[in-house]
Design a protein around this motif. Structure first.
Motif, PDB file in Angstrom:
ATOM      1  N   UNK A   1     -29.709  53.304  13.133  1.00 10.23           N
ATOM      2  CA  UNK A   1     -28.722  53.674  14.154  1.00 10.23           C
ATOM      3  C   UNK A   1     -28.090  55.030  13.826  1.00 10.23           C
ATOM      4  N   UNK A   2     -27.798  55.264  12.569  1.00  9.97           N
ATOM      5  CA  UNK A   2     -27.208  56.544  12.171  1.00  9.97           C
ATOM      6  C   UNK A   2     -28.184  57.692  12.397  1.00  9.97           C
ATOM      7  N   UNK A   3     -29.428  57.475  12.036  1.00  6.56           N
ATOM      8  CA  UNK A   3     -30.460  58.501  12.235  1.00  6.56           C
ATOM      9  C   UNK A   3     -30.595  58.802  13.726  1.00  6.56           C
ATOM     10  N   UNK A   4     -30.689  57.773  14.531  1.00  9.39           N
ATOM     11  CA  UNK A   4     -30.937  57.924  15.965  1.00  9.39           C
ATOM     12  C   UNK A   4     -29.717  58.481  16.707  1.00  9.39           C
ATOM     13  N   UNK A   5     -28.560  57.908  16.494  1.00  4.99           N
ATOM     14  CA  UNK A   5     -27.391  58.269  17.306  1.00  4.99           C
ATOM     15  C   UNK A   5     -26.641  59.497  16.806  1.00  4.99           C
ATOM     16  N   UNK A   6     -26.758  59.789  15.524  1.00  4.49           N
ATOM     17  CA  UNK A   6     -26.083  60.970  15.000  1.00  4.49           C
ATOM     18  C   UNK A   6     -27.059  62.091  14.662  1.00  4.49           C
ATOM     19  N   UNK A   7     -28.340  61.886  14.958  1.00  3.76           N
ATOM     20  CA  UNK A   7     -29.379  62.880  14.716  1.00  3.76           C
ATOM     21  C   UNK A   7     -29.369  63.340  13.251  1.00  3.76           C
ATOM     22  N   UNK A   8     -29.381  62.357  12.348  1.00  6.22           N
ATOM     23  CA  UNK A   8     -29.355  62.633  10.913  1.00  6.22           C
ATOM     24  C   UNK A   8     -30.725  62.382  10.301  1.00  6.22           C
ATOM     25  N   UNK A   9     -30.960  63.016   9.163  1.00  4.41           N
ATOM     26  CA  UNK A   9     -32.149  62.678   8.386  1.00  4.41           C
ATOM     27  C   UNK A   9     -31.863  61.348   7.682  1.00  4.41           C
ATOM     28  N   UNK A  10     -32.899  60.727   7.181  1.00  2.00           N
ATOM     29  CA  UNK A  10     -32.719  59.468   6.449  1.00  2.00           C
ATOM     30  C   UNK A  10     -31.822  59.682   5.243  1.00  2.00           C
ATOM     31  N   UNK A  11     -32.003  60.787   4.551  1.00  2.00           N
ATOM     32  CA  UNK A  11     -31.172  61.097   3.379  1.00  2.00           C
ATOM     33  C   UNK A  11     -29.712  61.255   3.774  1.00  2.00           C
ATOM     34  N   UNK A  12     -29.452  61.990   4.863  1.00  2.00           N
ATOM     35  CA  UNK A  12     -28.079  62.175   5.324  1.00  2.00           C
ATOM     36  C   UNK A  12     -27.464  60.851   5.779  1.00  2.00           C
ATOM     37  N   UNK A  13     -28.257  60.008   6.413  1.00  2.00           N
ATOM     38  CA  UNK A  13     -27.766  58.695   6.848  1.00  2.00           C
ATOM     39  C   UNK A  13     -27.369  57.852   5.635  1.00  2.00           C
ATOM     40  N   UNK A  14     -28.164  57.895   4.601  1.00  2.00           N
ATOM     41  CA  UNK A  14     -27.843  57.133   3.387  1.00  2.00           C
ATOM     42  C   UNK A  14     -26.586  57.669   2.713  1.00  2.00           C
ATOM     43  N   UNK A  15     -26.427  58.989   2.713  1.00  2.00           N
ATOM     44  CA  UNK A  15     -25.215  59.581   2.141  1.00  2.00           C
ATOM     45  C   UNK A  15     -23.986  59.185   2.959  1.00  2.00           C
ATOM     46  N   UNK A  16     -24.131  59.186   4.284  1.00  2.00           N
ATOM     47  CA  UNK A  16     -23.037  58.762   5.148  1.00  2.00           C
ATOM     48  C   UNK A  16     -22.686  57.304   4.887  1.00  2.00           C
TER      49      UNK A  16
END
Length: 165
Positions: free
Chosen positions: A62-77
């Motif tokens: 959901x973070x990757x898709x809705x916030x247009x993040x990379x997997x790494x950035x989603x994990x950091x978030x």
């Protein structure tokens, strides 16, 4: 919290008007909203006492898709939001940001994402059901919107909450 009180007191002491400032080391409003949304998603994932691999995967996707993040950035978030969630006294600090920063459609989408996390493990616990109702209130969703979000997320729920004794 103490920093917010210090800023408020220092602003009053110097006669400056209090104005919104980025929270914690220059975070933008967008970043604060992302952290708040992720913290709420993590809270619902932990509501039944276990944080499953499926729930983690749903949140990350959901973070990757809705916030247009990379997997790494989603994990950091997720790591940052988890830290803030654990340090929070209640959910209001997150939901108040979301209510102020998201329009009704965005809050409905968030409720849908929350339901997807709830059903990631295939069941609905009493704690999850209660928390979803509480979050609907805190997110200022209109009556019936929680059911709409649930139906969008899971057309036919696999299991109802256990009956209260």
């Amino acid at each position: 919290m103490l920093e917010a009180i210090k800023r408020l007191l220092s602003g009053q002491a110097t006669g400056q008007a209090a104005r919104p400032q980025p929270d914690r080391a220059g975070e933008s409003d967008e970043q604060r909203l992302r952290i708040a949304a992720c913290a709420v998603l993590l809270e619902i994932a932990h509501a039944d006492g276990e944080f499953t691999t499926e729930e983690r995967a749903h949140i990350e996707a959901a973070l990757v898709r809705h916030f247009d993040l990379s997997t790494t950035d989603a994990r950091e978030l997720m790591a940052l939001a988890e830290e803030r969630r654990r340090g929070a006294v209640d959910l209001y600090q997150f939901t108040s940001l979301l209510t102020a920063g998201y329009d009704e459609g965005q809050r409905l989408l968030l409720a849908e994402l929350l339901w997807r996390v709830v059903y990631a493990d295939g069941k609905l616990s009493q704690h999850e059901d209660y928390l979803m109702r509480r979050l609907a209130h805190l997110l200022d969703l209109r009556p019936g919107y929680l059911a709409v979000a649930r139906n969008r997320a899971v057309p036919s729920p696999p299991e109802s909450p256990p009956a209260s004794s």
